[in-house]
Design a protein around this motif. Structure first.
Motif, PDB file in Angstrom:
ATOM      1  N   VAL B  30       0.846  -1.204   0.000  1.00 50.09           N
ATOM      2  CA  VAL B  30       0.000   0.000   0.000  1.00 50.09           C
ATOM      3  C   VAL B  30       0.877   1.248   0.000  1.00 50.09           C
ATOM      4  CG1 VAL B  30      -1.658   1.344   1.374  1.00 50.09           C
ATOM      5  CG2 VAL B  30      -1.962  -1.125   1.126  1.00 50.09           C
ATOM      6  N   ASN B  31       1.886   1.255   0.835  1.00 49.61           N
ATOM      7  CA  ASN B  31       2.801   2.403   0.907  1.00 49.61           C
ATOM      8  C   ASN B  31       3.523   2.623  -0.426  1.00 49.61           C
ATOM      9  OD1 ASN B  31       4.273   4.466   2.485  1.00 49.61           O
ATOM     10  ND2 ASN B  31       6.020   3.154   2.001  1.00 49.61           N
ATOM     11  N   ALA B  32       3.979   1.530  -1.044  1.00 46.62           N
ATOM     12  CA  ALA B  32       4.711   1.646  -2.312  1.00 46.62           C
ATOM     13  C   ALA B  32       3.811   2.174  -3.430  1.00 46.62           C
ATOM     14  CB  ALA B  32       5.293   0.285  -2.694  1.00 46.62           C
ATOM     15  N   ILE B  33       2.527   1.780  -3.410  1.00 42.25           N
ATOM     16  CA  ILE B  33       1.589   2.283  -4.426  1.00 42.25           C
ATOM     17  C   ILE B  33       1.322   3.771  -4.186  1.00 42.25           C
ATOM     18  CG2 ILE B  33      -0.759   2.121  -5.348  1.00 42.25           C
ATOM     19  CD1 ILE B  33      -0.699  -0.885  -4.584  1.00 42.25           C
ATOM     20  N   GLU B  34       1.071   4.126  -2.924  1.00 48.03           N
ATOM     21  CA  GLU B  34       0.769   5.528  -2.591  1.00 48.03           C
ATOM     22  C   GLU B  34       1.905   6.472  -2.970  1.00 48.03           C
ATOM     23  OE1 GLU B  34      -2.266   5.220   1.241  1.00 48.03           O
ATOM     24  OE2 GLU B  34      -0.338   6.218   1.462  1.00 48.03           O
ATOM     25  N   ASP B  39       3.572   0.254  -9.283  1.00 43.35           N
ATOM     26  CA  ASP B  39       2.267   0.282  -9.947  1.00 43.35           C
ATOM     27  C   ASP B  39       1.589  -1.070  -9.753  1.00 43.35           C
ATOM     28  OD1 ASP B  39       2.692   2.848 -10.875  1.00 43.35           O
ATOM     29  OD2 ASP B  39       3.650   2.162 -12.715  1.00 43.35           O
ATOM     30  N   PRO B  40       0.349  -1.058  -9.257  1.00 47.11           N
ATOM     31  CA  PRO B  40      -0.302  -2.350  -8.973  1.00 47.11           C
ATOM     32  C   PRO B  40      -0.691  -3.086 -10.253  1.00 47.11           C
ATOM     33  CG  PRO B  40      -1.852  -0.574  -8.659  1.00 47.11           C
ATOM     34  CD  PRO B  40      -0.532   0.074  -8.931  1.00 47.11           C
ATOM     35  N   SER B  41      -0.894  -4.384 -10.101  1.00 49.60           N
ATOM     36  CA  SER B  41      -1.377  -5.186 -11.226  1.00 49.60           C
ATOM     37  C   SER B  41      -2.821  -4.787 -11.521  1.00 49.60           C
ATOM     38  CB  SER B  41      -1.320  -6.663 -10.860  1.00 49.60           C
ATOM     39  OG  SER B  41      -2.248  -6.923  -9.820  1.00 49.60           O
TER      40      SER B  41
END
Lengths: 139, 63
Positions: B30-34, B39-41
């Motif tokens: 979640v932190n890395a996406i924010e 970038d999520p799948s």
């Protein structure tokens, strides 16, 4: 809602990942013990029976195969970012291992080393651990 | 890729850990996406869209 661990040290793992992680830890310890035991037997015990020699050599291989199988199960239980970190780390570990082996083989031939002991497995293992830590820090 | 995850999460008063539980991913994800580091799948992006009740393109936008 999926179950998550309540441990402050494992808040990034689901219960399933943590469960498989515990099994992996046990397998790793048993495998390590078998490696040490078999190395000790190979060094200090004379085994004349070819079947027994093969059996002793096979013990850490079989236990290692089980450990790697559990490791794959843990990989499957991870979320997509953790899987990506592991994929990159395994790629880095493999690449470092290949480069080490090439360099080591060439050096042994060029320098005419009499006892060309290399430690490919350790090099790959430490490269993988380093790459996992780097991945955890990077993301 | 930019996203409005932090805003949407704040509107619901959820922590990163809360959102991670709802998505069945790690808090690190979640932190890395924010922060735009990851970038999520597509399946995870759809999961986010369903969770927030908004179209994917309103949550994520190309830089």
């Amino acid at each position: 809602m999926p179950e998550h661990s309540t441990s402050p040290f494992c808040d990034d793992q689901t219960v399933e990942e943590r469960r498989v992680g515990r099994i992996l830890m046990v397998c790793s310890v048993v495998w390590s013990a078998s490696l040490i035991g078999c190395a000790w037997v190979a060094k200090f015990v004379t085994i004349t029976s070819p079947a027994l020699q093969l059996a002793v050599a096979a013990v850490p291989v079989v236990l290692g195969a089980i450990t790697f199988w559990v490791f794959i199960k843990k990989l499957r239980a991870m979320d997509e970012l953790q899987q990506r970190i592991q994929l990159e780390a395994l790629g880095i570990g493999f690449a470092v291992g290949v480069l080490y082996e090439i360099g080591h083989t060439l050096y042994v031939r060029l320098a005419d080393v009499q006892q060309p002991d290399g430690n490919l497995a350790s090099v790959m293992l430490f490269a993988w651990i380093g790459a996992v830590l780097w991945g955890k820090w990077r993301y | 890729m930019k996203n409005k995850l932090k805003v949407l999460r704040a509107e619901r008063d959820w922590s990163q850990a809360d959102l991670a539980k709802r998505l069945n991913v790690s808090r690190q994800t979640v932190n890395a996406i924010e922060t735009g580091k990851y970038d999520p799948s597509l399946p995870l992006a759809f999961k986010l869209a369903r969770l927030f009740g908004a179209p994917i393109e309103s949550i994520f936008e190309d830089k």
